[in-house]
Structures are given as structure tokens and as C-alpha cells.
Motif scaffolding. Structure first.
Motif, PDB file in Angstrom:
ATOM      1  N   GLU A 510     -19.696 -28.713   7.776  1.00 22.35           N
ATOM      2  CA  GLU A 510     -19.600 -29.918   7.026  1.00 22.35           C
ATOM      3  C   GLU A 510     -21.227 -30.145   6.159  1.00 22.35           C
ATOM      4  O   GLU A 510     -20.653 -30.334   4.603  1.00 22.35           O
ATOM      5  N   GLN A 511     -22.001 -29.881   6.322  1.00 23.14           N
ATOM      6  CA  GLN A 511     -23.029 -29.644   5.322  1.00 23.14           C
ATOM      7  C   GLN A 511     -23.118 -28.646   4.966  1.00 23.14           C
ATOM      8  O   GLN A 511     -23.942 -28.990   3.377  1.00 23.14           O
ATOM      9  N   ALA A 512     -23.127 -27.918   4.696  1.00 21.12           N
ATOM     10  CA  ALA A 512     -23.545 -26.695   4.593  1.00 21.12           C
ATOM     11  C   ALA A 512     -21.811 -27.296   3.245  1.00 21.12           C
ATOM     12  O   ALA A 512     -22.069 -26.235   2.113  1.00 21.12           O
ATOM     13  N   VAL A 513     -20.861 -26.713   3.486  1.00 21.10           N
ATOM     14  CA  VAL A 513     -19.721 -27.358   2.581  1.00 21.10           C
ATOM     15  C   VAL A 513     -20.245 -28.037   1.855  1.00 21.10           C
ATOM     16  O   VAL A 513     -20.012 -28.049   0.406  1.00 21.10           O
ATOM     17  N   ALA A 514     -20.936 -28.894   2.105  1.00 21.49           N
ATOM     18  CA  ALA A 514     -20.599 -29.927   1.069  1.00 21.49           C
ATOM     19  C   ALA A 514     -22.206 -29.584  -0.034  1.00 21.49           C
ATOM     20  O   ALA A 514     -22.769 -30.740  -0.988  1.00 21.49           O
ATOM     21  N   ASP A 517     -22.737 -24.006   0.008  1.00 24.44           N
ATOM     22  CA  ASP A 517     -23.363 -23.023   0.721  1.00 24.44           C
ATOM     23  C   ASP A 517     -22.075 -22.102   1.253  1.00 24.44           C
ATOM     24  O   ASP A 517     -20.401 -22.660   1.008  1.00 24.44           O
ATOM     25  N   ASP A 518     -21.971 -20.560   0.670  1.00 23.31           N
ATOM     26  CA  ASP A 518     -20.829 -20.326   1.025  1.00 23.31           C
ATOM     27  C   ASP A 518     -20.118 -20.486   1.996  1.00 23.31           C
ATOM     28  O   ASP A 518     -20.863 -20.139   3.532  1.00 23.31           O
ATOM     29  N   PHE A 519     -19.244 -20.413   3.276  1.00 25.45           N
ATOM     30  CA  PHE A 519     -18.982 -21.042   4.199  1.00 25.45           C
ATOM     31  C   PHE A 519     -18.824 -19.667   5.178  1.00 25.45           C
ATOM     32  O   PHE A 519     -19.013 -20.113   6.482  1.00 25.45           O
ATOM     33  N   VAL A 523     -20.986 -19.619   8.609  1.00 27.15           N
ATOM     34  CA  VAL A 523     -20.155 -19.263  10.153  1.00 27.15           C
ATOM     35  C   VAL A 523     -21.509 -18.551  10.689  1.00 27.15           C
ATOM     36  O   VAL A 523     -21.152 -18.421  11.393  1.00 27.15           O
ATOM     37  N   GLN A 524     -21.453 -17.989  10.028  1.00 24.32           N
ATOM     38  CA  GLN A 524     -22.367 -15.768  10.855  1.00 24.32           C
ATOM     39  C   GLN A 524     -23.058 -16.775  11.141  1.00 24.32           C
ATOM     40  O   GLN A 524     -23.634 -16.721  12.060  1.00 24.32           O
ATOM     41  N   LEU A 525     -24.007 -17.703   9.953  1.00 24.54           N
ATOM     42  CA  LEU A 525     -25.716 -17.525  10.455  1.00 24.54           C
ATOM     43  C   LEU A 525     -25.412 -19.194  11.889  1.00 24.54           C
ATOM     44  O   LEU A 525     -26.283 -18.858  12.772  1.00 24.54           O
TER      45      LEU A 525
END
Length: 725
Positions: A510-514, A517-519, A523-525
Motif C-alpha cells: 500500500e505504501q508503494a502504491v501510494a 511505484d510500479d506495483f 511485489v517483486q522487491l
């Protein structure tokens, strides 16, 4: 009754066996009776007002809050249905921390002023009962003078009618809490953990495009292993009668070494028992699926289909009660102890679990190309993280004096908690650890080499029966729970640690999406981070190998061999913070579980020690001395006649008799020792003093069993109990 008379009666019963009743009549197929004694959705839809039905179903299917106004309507319909089924009483059934089922029966009839009686059952009676809270294990949550406790109706587990030849009873599954609201049972924390896990699993599904996901629940399919013995033998063994396991018994000439019992033909008497139990289980809506001989002689297994975890836990308790009842009708006793017989395979209760809902099914279905199934990989990674961080809690969830005989004994998973992923998933996560997964090992085919036989598809990985936590194709299997325990305890732990992992991973994504960042990259990270930091818990090798404990120690994996090693995991600061964060247990409830675990451990071994002393002193020793006297008399008589007597036999029996007397004296002293009154001190004394003393007594007694004349030996033997069915 002497040993020989017991054996002769058991032989007559086996040879004259006739099943007490037909399992299914010609007009009564299993599908027709399935759930006929259950107040299920079909019954509710017919009997409840539409608005009430919808409200109750919303609670059952979607986890909605229970509307308190539905109580009277449900109670009225439930009463009428139960009376039509022949019920005269109702019982709030709950699951205290004894591991057994508890219930109190009340009559539907209420007296009225004209001297008659009416059948009454109001909403307030349905929703709440009041048993004595201080008389059940509570770990200090209730003092003796603080007796009030409450049961509360659990609408997610349907009521049912339990049949008895003399009258039927309406049984209502409930939770059991103190008047302060603290859990005194297994069901309350299971429901709490289910709610916590579902909340965070749904966050993950939303991230993968499920805009309004159905309520996510955990599913459970517990495989139940058990032994059957002829009831004559059971009643002639005080150890089996009181402790559930044999505290004496020499190894029989034949055990399980031929591997001929596993999946062998089921004996007629046992098959009759199985058919009768399945009929009763079907009527109660319990989806029994598989039955077969297990590895040890006299050992069997039943496996149900998957159900929601709360319902599966209730059904598992009801199954055990049903098995006990039906076994007696067939002249047998059903043993659920994890190790009723030394030297042969013990019994477990493998907990197969999954997460899912009606929309996505199981989240643990990898598909043909799991490397491309990011949603599956996220949920799978959550399991890896959860098991690695909280392996100690998983071990503690299956800790008991009885299960200690089984775990790590090269017949069950080792006490070291690790995960088996199989070749396919291990390869995928290995690729992820290096940066990205680009391929998956596919399924193969097996050509047997006989033209008339089909070509068989093969899975991309083998199974591993030595792993305590194994991926098995579309679910994970926790193999460490013991055959006697409720599955609610392990499932509560699994749900809670999964809630923590899913919460952690959902927050990261959720933080990455906010942040824009590329979803897919996020996920991969995240997957790379999880497998890098927690991959040490993945082990696809032989859990029985001597090298594994050494390797596990290098990986930082704990080897909590005994219950007393495992129970402190419950009261560590991280554990208490975890359960409090997700509102499953507060600190007092966690400490109570720890205290109860210690108390049950000490009590279990204390009972076994007293039985060992009693049987050793009043049965085994007198039989051995009687035989010694016979030998001495014969030697003296032969010597007087000028013939050499069998002095070697006399000498052979004299040594073990002396050892037995010494062992009994040591055990008696250990039982009389003042060890203080703390639960920990008593548990440590049981482990360090009582168990070794009991083993010394048993060693001498088992030696004597191989020496004393068969007609003098007072106890049914392993050979008789394991093979005479």
C-alpha cells in the motif's frame, strides 16, 4: 478377571462378531441423511422469517455483526425443529481448556400455574448460558470464589440434535468466557484470530484488483489417527483406562516392520465400526471422506473434507466423541492418545489449512505457472515469513506431555519447525531470491510400461512426510498437532501469525502504491525481501536425518524438544505483543495459557506415575515373585530328588525383580517429594524425576514380561492388544 480369561473372552467376541446394526438401509443413501440432524441453512431458510434468515446468513457467511434482535425468532424455530426431532433437552456445548467437550443439559419444559408444563426456549436462553468458570482450567483468570462464567451462542457453527436411545438433545455450540470477557476456551480465540486474519487477507486481495472481496476465512481439514483395541483388554489395563497409554509392555514378536498394515484390508469388525461412525457423522453434517489402515497394527485414520476452521474444530471434537461412543457398541475402545503403545507408530492429527473465499477459492492454488501468479506468491511468502518468525509459537501450540512422546521420534515431524515447499516452489523462490522468477518446473508424465495401463500425470514435486509444515499442492499441512488435541489451538496460532504477515506485506505494498511505484516491481522487491530474510526456514530434505538438527542450528532454527522447552514461547514479549495487537489474547490470557500448559503437563505425568506405582506394586511384582517362588520350589524339589534344577531361570528372574523393587521405591520417593507449589516447579519435577523413575520401573517390568510364565502374567500383552481385532 485373570489375564487368560480376558484373552479367551476377547477371542470369542472376535470370532462371533456381528455388526450391531446396518450402517445404511436400502432406502437411505448417505446423501439423503447428510445433515439431517443439523439446524443448517436449508432448515433456517424454511423456518425463519426472511429478514431474520438474511441477517443470520450475513453473520455466518460474511462475518457481519450479529443482530441481537434475531434471538427470539431463531430460538423459537430451533426449539420447534428440535422437538420434532425428539429432543427433550437443550445443551450449550463449549470447549474448555481441558481439550474435551463440556455441556450442561436443561429441559425444554417449564412448569406453569395449572400444574402442567410448556416447552419454552427464549432468545435470551439461546444466546447466553452460565457454567462455573472456576471449575475449569483457567490459569489464574478465575479464583475458586469467582465462579461466574458465560457461554454465548456461536451462530457460525450450526446447532444439531444429538441422538440417544433414551431421548435426544439439542446441542448449541457456544464460546466460554469469564464474566470479565476473557477467553476460557478454544473457540473464542479462534474466532478472534479468524477475524484478524480475514481483515488483512482482504487488504491483499484489494491490492490485486478485487475491489470488494468476499470475507476471507481459513479452512481446515484435520486428518484423525487413532487406535482400536478390544474392550476386554482395555478394561484389564489400568494404564490404558486411566492414562490412555500403556505404561508397561514388552515389544511383541511382530510389530509394524513388515509395513503390511498400512492401507491393508480393513478387518470386518473395524469396518463395521467405521460404517456406523460415518452414518452418525453424516447425520451431524460432518463430511467424513477417507478411511484406511494406518502404519501401526491396530491403528486407523479418518480424513474429512475441508471446512471453515471454526466449524472444522467443532466437528473434530464431535467426531472424537462419536468414535468413543460407537467403538463401545462394537466391543472396542477408541484410543486417541498420541503414543498408546511404545515402539510402534504414534497418532497425529495433521491440520491441512488454507485461506480463501467463494470468489477466489483457495489462495494457495499455484496454477500451472506459479512464477507468474503473483497473488499466490504473496500469500505463500506470508506463510514463509510467519513460520520463520513464529516457529516457537507453532511448536508451543502443539505442546503437551502426550505429544512429547511423538514429536521428533522418527515417526512424526521433528520438533524443529521448518517449511517444505517442494521442488517447483523452492525453485521459484530460489529465482526470486536472485532477482526475478522467469520459469516454473512443469508437470511430467509417467509411462508405466504396460500397454493396458494409462499414462499418469506427475506433480512437479514430491511430498515430504518428515516436514512439520509442508506445501501439498493447494494447501499447507501442519503435521505436528497431536491426535488428542483440539485443532482450534494450532489454527488460532496459524491465523494470528498469518494476520501479522499479511498486515506487514499489505502495508508495504500500500505504501508503494501510494508513492506511485510500479506495483509489479513492488511485489517483486517484497518477495525478494521475504525469501532473503526468512528463507532459512525452508527445508526440503529429510527431517529425520541426524544432520538436520545440526544444520537447523546453523540456520538459527530452534529445536524445542519438550513441552517445557516450548511453553515459555507463549509469554515472550514479542508473542504477547503479537496476540494483543490482533486482539486474540491479552497478556492475562497468554499467561493463563502458559500456566494451564504447565499444570496439565504435571498432572498428566503425575497420574501416569501413580498408575505405574500401583500396577507395578500390586500386579507385576506379585506375579513375578509368584513365578520366582515356583521356580525356587521346583529347583529345591528336583535337588532333593537328585536332579539338577533350572537355576539359570531362577537367577534370570531374580535380577529384574530386584531392579523392579528398587525402581518402585525410587518412584514412590519421587511422588512423595516436596517440590513446592508453583506450576513450573511441579512440571520440572515431573520431567526430571517422575519420568525417569517410571522408565526404570517399566524397564524392569518389561524384562520380567519376557521371563514370567504366560499364565501368571497379569496384563494383556502388546501382541494381543495390537492384533486381536
Amino acid at each position: 478377571m485373570s489375564g487368560n480369561r480376558v484373552r479367551l473372552q476377547a477371542i470369542r467376541d472376535v470370532e462371533a462378531y456381528v455388526p450391531p446394526s446396518a450402517s445404511f438401509t436400502d432406502t437411505e443413501a448417505p446423501g439423503q441423511i447428510f445433515g439431517e440432524n443439523v439446524f443448517n441453512k436449508v432448515v433456517m431458510q424454511k423456518r425463519l422469517p426472511k429478514s431474520v434468515y438474511k441477517s443470520v446468513i450475513a453473520t455466518i457467511e460474511h462475518g457481519a455483526k450479529l443482530d441481537p434482535l434475531v434471538g427470539d425468532a431463531v430460538a423459537s424455530a430451533m426449539k420447534d425443529w428440535a422437538l420434532e426431532k425428539g429432543a427433550t433437552h437443550y445443551a450449550h456445548v463449549f470447549y474448555p481448556l481441558t481439550g474435551l467437550t463440556a455441556e450442561k443439559h436443561d429441559s425444554f419444559l417449564e412448569p406453569v400455574s395449572d400444574g402442567s408444563a410448556l416447552a419454552e426456549f427464549a432468545g435470551k436462553t439461546l444466546t447466553q448460558g452460565e457454567p462455573d468458570a472456576s471449575s475449569f482450567p483457567n490459569g489464574g483468570l478465575r479464583n475458586t470464589f469467582e465462579a461466574r462464567g458465560y457461554t454465548a451462542w456461536d451462530p457460525t457453527s450450526p446447532a444439531y440434535v444429538l441422538e440417544n436411545p433414551n431421548g435426544n438433545t439439542l446441542c448449541i455450540p457456544t464460546v466460554f468466557v469469564s464474566m470479565t470477557g476473557e477467553a476460557l476456551d478454544h473457540k473464542t480465540p479462534l474466532l478472534r484470530s479468524q477475524q484478524a486474519m480475514g481483515e488483512h487477507a482482504e487488504r491483499i486481495l484489494k491490492l490485486f484488483g478485487h475491489t470488494d472481496p468476499e470475507h476471507v476465512v481459513s479452512f481446515c481439514g484435520p486428518e484423525q489417527e487413532y487406535f482400536l483395541v478390544d474392550r476386554h483388554f482395555f478394561l484389564a489395563r489400568p494404564d490404558l483406562l486411566n492414562a490412555g497409554r500403556t505404561l508397561f509392555g514388552s515389544k511383541p514378536p511382530k510389530g509394524q516392520e513388515f509395513d503390511d498394515h498400512y492401507f491393508g484390508a480393513i478387518p470386518e469388525r473395524v469396518l463395521g465400526f467405521m460404517m456406523d461412525t460415518e452414518r452418525e457423522l453424516f447425520k451431524l453434517g460432518i463430511p467424513a471422506k477417507t478411511r484406511h489402515n494406518e502404519v501401526a497394527p491396530g491403528q486407523f485414520e479418518i480424513a474429512p473434507m475441508f471446512e471453515k476452521a471454526n466449524l472444522a474444530a467443532d466437528h473434530q471434537q464431535l467426531l472424537m466423541t462419536t468414535f468413543k461412543t460407537i467403538a463401545k457398541k462394537h466391543g472396542m475402545e477408541c484410543l486417541f492418545h498420541e503414543k498408546p503403545f511404545a515402539g510402534v507408530n504414534g497418532s497425529g492429527k495433521h491440520v491441512n489449512f488454507s485461506l480463501g473465499n467463494s470468489e477466489v477459492g483457495s489462495v494457495f492454488v499455484p496454477g500451472d505457472t506459479p512464477h507468474e501468479n503473483a497473488q499466490f506468491l504473496v500469500f505463500c511468502a506470508a506463510v514463509i515469513r510467519a513460520v520463520h518468525l513464529y516457529a516457537g509459537l507453532l511448536r508451543a501450540s502443539v505442546a503437551s506431555a502426550t505429544n512429547d512422546h511423538r514429536l521428533g521420534a522418527n515417526e512424526a515431524p521433528p520438533a524443529i519447525i521448518s517449511i517444505f515447499l517442494g521442488d517447483q516452489l523452492a525453485d521459484v523462490f530460489g529465482q526470486i531470491a536472485k532477482g526475478a522468477a522467469t520459469s516454473s518446473k512443469g508437470k511430467g508424465t509417467m509411462i508405466i510400461g504396460v500397454d493396458t495401463l494409462p499414462v499418469l500425470p506427475t506433480d512437479p514435486g514430491d511430498r515430504n512426510r518428515t516436514s512439520p509444515f509442508a506445501f501439498t499442492g493447494n494447501r499447507f499441512e501442519f503435521r505436528a498437532p497431536g491426535s488428542m488435541q483440539s485443532v482450534a489451538g494450532p489454527m488460532t496460532t496459524i491465523n494470528t501469525i498469518m494476520a501479522d504477515s499479511l498486515d506487514y506485506m499489505a502495508t508495504k505494498l500500500e505504501q508503494a502504491v501510494a508513492a506511485g511505484d510500479d506495483f509489479d516491481k513492488a511485489v517483486q522487491l517484497l518477495l525478494t525481501e521475504i525469501i532473503t530474510e526468512h528463507g532459512d526456514v525452508v527445508f526440503n530434505g529429510d527431517g529425520y536425518a541426524d544432520a538436520w538438527p545440526i544444520e537447523a542450528e546453523k540456520r538459527g532454527l530452534a529445536n524445542l524438544k519438550t513441552t517445557l522447552d516450548a511453553l515459555p514461547e507463549l509469554i515472550t514479549e514479542p508473542a504477547m505483543a503479537l496476540f494483543e495487537k490482533y486482539k486474540v489474547f491479552n497478556h492475562r490470557e497468554m499467561h493463563s495459557r502458559y500456566e494451564i500448559g504447565l499444570e496439565q503437563y504435571a498432572l498428566t505425568i503425575g497420574v501416569e506415575a501413580r498408575i505405574t506405582l500401583e500396577v507395578g506394586a500390586t500386579s507385576v511384582l506379585p506375579a513375578a515373585v509368584r513365578y520366582q517362588t515356583e521356580l525356587a520350589t521346583n529347583v529345591a524339589a528336583l535337588k532333593a530328588a537328585g536332579v539338577e534344577g533350572d537355576t539359570d531361570a531362577l537367577a534370570a528372574v531374580s535380577g529384574p525383580i530386584a531392579d523392579l523393587k528398587a525402581g518402585l521405591a525410587s518412584l514412590k520417593a519421587a511422588l512423595a517429594a516436596d517440590v513446592g507449589h508453583s506450576a513450573l516447579a511441579e512440571a520440572e519435577h515431573a520431567r526430571d524425576a517422575l519420568l525417569p523413575a517410571m522408565l526404570a520401573v517399566r524397564g524392569a517390568a518389561d524384562t520380567l514380561e519376557d521371563l514370567v510364565a504366560d499364565d501368571l502374567w497379569p496384563l494383556p500383552t502388546y501382541q494381543e492388544m495390537l492384533f486381536m481385532l
